[in-house]
Design an enzyme around this catalytic site. Sequence first.
Site, PDB file in Angstrom:
ATOM      1  N   ASP A 138     -55.564  46.495  -3.749  1.00  0.00           N
ATOM      2  CA  ASP A 138     -53.868  46.212  -3.418  1.00  0.00           C
ATOM      3  C   ASP A 138     -53.591  45.628  -3.982  1.00  0.00           C
ATOM      4  O   ASP A 138     -54.466  44.904  -5.779  1.00  0.00           O
ATOM      5  CB  ASP A 138     -54.195  45.321  -2.039  1.00  0.00           C
ATOM      6  CG  ASP A 138     -55.525  43.981  -1.725  1.00  0.00           C
ATOM      7  OD1 ASP A 138     -56.189  43.733  -3.113  1.00  0.00           O
ATOM      8  OD2 ASP A 138     -56.232  43.869  -0.823  1.00  0.00           O
ATOM      9  N   ASN A 172     -58.989  36.014   9.240  1.00  0.00           N
ATOM     10  CA  ASN A 172     -58.331  37.368  10.370  1.00  0.00           C
ATOM     11  C   ASN A 172     -59.104  38.336   9.896  1.00  0.00           C
ATOM     12  O   ASN A 172     -58.684  38.588  11.024  1.00  0.00           O
ATOM     13  CB  ASN A 172     -57.255  37.275  10.023  1.00  0.00           C
ATOM     14  CG  ASN A 172     -56.382  38.159   9.052  1.00  0.00           C
ATOM     15  OD1 ASN A 172     -57.326  39.116   8.345  1.00  0.00           O
ATOM     16  ND2 ASN A 172     -55.158  38.374   8.570  1.00  0.00           N
ATOM     17  N   HIS A 197     -60.024  40.440   7.925  1.00  0.00           N
ATOM     18  CA  HIS A 197     -59.147  41.928   6.932  1.00  0.00           C
ATOM     19  C   HIS A 197     -59.692  42.396   5.814  1.00  0.00           C
ATOM     20  O   HIS A 197     -60.780  41.701   5.955  1.00  0.00           O
ATOM     21  CB  HIS A 197     -57.866  41.551   6.590  1.00  0.00           C
ATOM     22  CG  HIS A 197     -57.359  40.636   5.191  1.00  0.00           C
ATOM     23  ND1 HIS A 197     -56.083  39.775   5.530  1.00  0.00           N
ATOM     24  CD2 HIS A 197     -58.079  40.366   4.661  1.00  0.00           C
ATOM     25  CE1 HIS A 197     -56.452  38.652   4.779  1.00  0.00           C
ATOM     26  NE2 HIS A 197     -57.341  39.548   3.642  1.00  0.00           N
ATOM     27  N   GLU A 199     -54.575  44.686   8.026  1.00  0.00           N
ATOM     28  CA  GLU A 199     -54.687  42.798   8.269  1.00  0.00           C
ATOM     29  C   GLU A 199     -54.694  44.225  10.213  1.00  0.00           C
ATOM     30  O   GLU A 199     -54.148  44.789   9.804  1.00  0.00           O
ATOM     31  CB  GLU A 199     -53.263  42.539   8.422  1.00  0.00           C
ATOM     32  CG  GLU A 199     -51.750  42.014   7.568  1.00  0.00           C
ATOM     33  CD  GLU A 199     -53.526  40.688   6.674  1.00  0.00           C
ATOM     34  OE1 GLU A 199     -53.627  40.556   7.232  1.00  0.00           O
ATOM     35  OE2 GLU A 199     -52.351  40.205   6.338  1.00  0.00           O
TER      36      GLU A 199
HETATM   37  C1  F6R Z   1     -57.889  41.212  -2.241  1.00  0.00           C
HETATM   38  C2  F6R Z   1     -58.464  41.531  -0.745  1.00  0.00           C
HETATM   39  C3  F6R Z   1     -58.154  40.116   0.150  1.00  0.00           C
HETATM   40  C4  F6R Z   1     -59.671  38.941   0.430  1.00  0.00           C
HETATM   41  C5  F6R Z   1     -59.276  38.645   1.266  1.00  0.00           C
HETATM   42  C6  F6R Z   1     -60.634  37.265   1.072  1.00  0.00           C
HETATM   43  O1  F6R Z   1     -57.878  41.796  -2.934  1.00  0.00           O
HETATM   44  O2  F6R Z   1     -59.493  43.057  -0.574  1.00  0.00           O
HETATM   45  O3  F6R Z   1     -59.146  40.861   1.636  1.00  0.00           O
HETATM   46  O4  F6R Z   1     -61.211  39.614  -0.178  1.00  0.00           O
HETATM   47  O5  F6R Z   1     -58.053  38.157   2.029  1.00  0.00           O
HETATM   48  O6  F6R Z   1     -59.610  35.810  -0.230  1.00  0.00           O
HETATM   49  P1  F6R Z   1     -60.840  34.960  -0.913  1.00  0.00           P
HETATM   50  O7  F6R Z   1     -61.957  35.547  -1.682  1.00  0.00           O
HETATM   51  O8  F6R Z   1     -59.135  34.473  -1.568  1.00  0.00           O
HETATM   52  O9  F6R Z   1     -61.046  34.432   0.477  1.00  0.00           O
END
Ligand code: F6R
Length: 241
Positions: free
Chosen positions: A66, A135, A137, A142
């Site tokens: 992403d 959440n 994701h 989301e």
């Molecule tokens: C970003 C992504 C997100 C993160 C998630 C956890 O490329 O794929 O799904 O893996 O938001 O983020 P952290 O690791 O910062 O807790």
Amino acid sequence: MEVIVCDSAAEASRMAAGRVNAAVRENPRLVLGLATGSTPLALYKEMAAACAAGLPYRGVTTFNLDEYIGLPPDHPQSYRRFMDENLFKQLDIDPARTFVPDGMAPDMEAYCAQYEAAIRDAGGIDIQILGIGSNGHIGFNEPPSPLDSRTRVVRLTEQTIRDNARFFADASEVPREAVSMGVGTILDARCCVLLGFGANKAEAVRQALRGEVSEMCPASALQRHADTVVFLDRAAAAGLG
Ligand code: F6R
């Protein structure tokens, strides 16, 4: 689904890196799917250390999950910049083989189709690295995200904006939209490696692994994936019982 609970995030990251590095050793032209955020940082350090010790990454191709819409690649908080700083510069990888979605593409719909085609043309993703949002994701899928969704423009939830505000001066600077591989795109990877660390991930991990498969917890779709391995520290595994 294989679930491995480790004493620490550092140990879990070493084990996950062991799998990735072994796969690169076996197939020097591996196609890797990559995530950003805090979770994979120790894994990326281990991959960089293996490369410094002689494991060639130059034939590997990578696709990131992403990117924020509206941030140019050289913006300090863009995911392209994150990947360059935290992984690609430490590897002997060919920059032309590192794909991060373009958050500035003028025609996003056409661009998303092109990103999907690029993954297909590369032969599909062999190993997809994933973190999990508080959440539930994965990527920026989301809740609710259709489990067959493909790469597309998504709106970030208030919870994700709050979670990610730590990287920006304040929450108002966090972009409200992103371009993300879909849940269906992720499920197409031959192997998924999900990492979850810390108590703030425990509830999302519980829902993803033990809850019903639902678009309200996009990570739960991994229950339907034939080859997913989950590496957790004890805090993130606390809800699994
Ligand atoms: C970003 C992504 C997100 C993160 C998630 C956890 O490329 O794929 O799904 O893996 O938001 O983020 P952290 O690791 O910062 O807790």
